[in-house]
Scaffold this active site. Sequence first.
Site, mmCIF file in Angstrom:
data_model
loop_
_atom_site.group_PDB
_atom_site.id
_atom_site.type_symbol
_atom_site.label_atom_id
_atom_site.label_comp_id
_atom_site.label_asym_id
_atom_site.label_seq_id
_atom_site.Cartn_x
_atom_site.Cartn_y
_atom_site.Cartn_z
ATOM 1 N N PRO A 90 0.815 -1.217 0.000
ATOM 2 C CA PRO A 90 0.000 0.000 0.000
ATOM 3 C C PRO A 90 0.849 1.267 0.000
ATOM 4 O O PRO A 90 0.323 2.365 -0.165
ATOM 5 C CB PRO A 90 -0.825 -0.118 1.284
ATOM 6 N N GLU A 117 1.133 -7.088 7.590
ATOM 7 C CA GLU A 117 1.719 -6.869 8.932
ATOM 8 C C GLU A 117 3.130 -6.356 8.791
ATOM 9 O O GLU A 117 3.627 -5.609 9.605
ATOM 10 C CB GLU A 117 1.763 -8.144 9.772
ATOM 11 N N ARG A 155 -4.040 -7.525 -20.648
ATOM 12 C CA ARG A 155 -4.981 -6.983 -21.638
ATOM 13 C C ARG A 155 -4.267 -6.191 -22.723
ATOM 14 O O ARG A 155 -4.786 -6.024 -23.819
ATOM 15 C CB ARG A 155 -5.987 -6.040 -20.966
ATOM 16 N N ASP A 170 -11.213 1.681 -24.364
ATOM 17 C CA ASP A 170 -11.615 1.617 -22.955
ATOM 18 C C ASP A 170 -11.443 2.950 -22.243
ATOM 19 O O ASP A 170 -10.605 3.743 -22.608
ATOM 20 C CB ASP A 170 -10.715 0.633 -22.194
#
Length: 264
Positions: A90, A117, A155, A170
């Site tokens: 993150p 963790e 993709r 897209d």
Amino acid sequence: MQFDVVTIFPEFFGSILACGLLKRALVGGQLTVQLHDLRDFTDDRHRTVDDRPFGGGPGMVLKPEPIFRAVESLKAGDPAGNVPVILLSPQGRLLRQPVVEELSRHPRIVLICGRYEGMDERVAEHLATDEISIGDYVLSGGELAAGVVMECVTRLIPGVLGNEESALQDSFGEEAIPGQQAGRRVLDWPHYTRPAEFRGLCVPEVLLSGDHAEVHRWRRRRALEKTWRKRPELLADLPLDHEDRKFLEDLKQAPWLPVSPQQG
Ligand code: ADE
């Protein structure tokens, strides 16, 4: 394109590699995925991958040795040695379509799945060449994120999508307008299929008209409208022609009016 995934849960990837686009790319030979069980790179009887944090505190931290060993053994077969080694975490840079495009230019990518963790910081600092987050939220591990990276990069591999244009059209993809610079991001226009009327809800008439020029104008306007309503910040980076600008000005004046192909 080859992905090497270092994980303590190789079985996690069974289902996502067994269906849809990733399966098709694997079967078609455009993609190879090697799953590497981190426990295979431990050197103790219990195949230990984590330990308590120095300095105390809750939770366990993934040890550096198995991860370094795993990545070094993968890279040993690659003499050029410039394979990106991406740590999913993150704290990484946010995965956006330009990042996906950048990744798709590499023939091989190593993905390291962390555990939230903790992971010994030396992995991020001295082993990974990049750190990527799929969003500002916390997952308990990087496996889902690695799946997301593999799916959106795959993709873009030529030949994987049935119709290559569909990737180009897209949301967030490059629009296929020759001569315009890269980096434009507009949301997709709305799509409809049969029936033309469903529970009293009708498909916009222009789409049934067979008038390709009008359909094209309507789609552009609906794409601009959607972008303005849902992600207005994206418009700042969009190269707009005179007609687009006029359309957006009118829309801002009267946002409640329906978008017609003739308008503007
Ligand atoms: N691991 C835990 N959370 C993550 C996130 N948001 N993106 C990538 N890897 C993660």
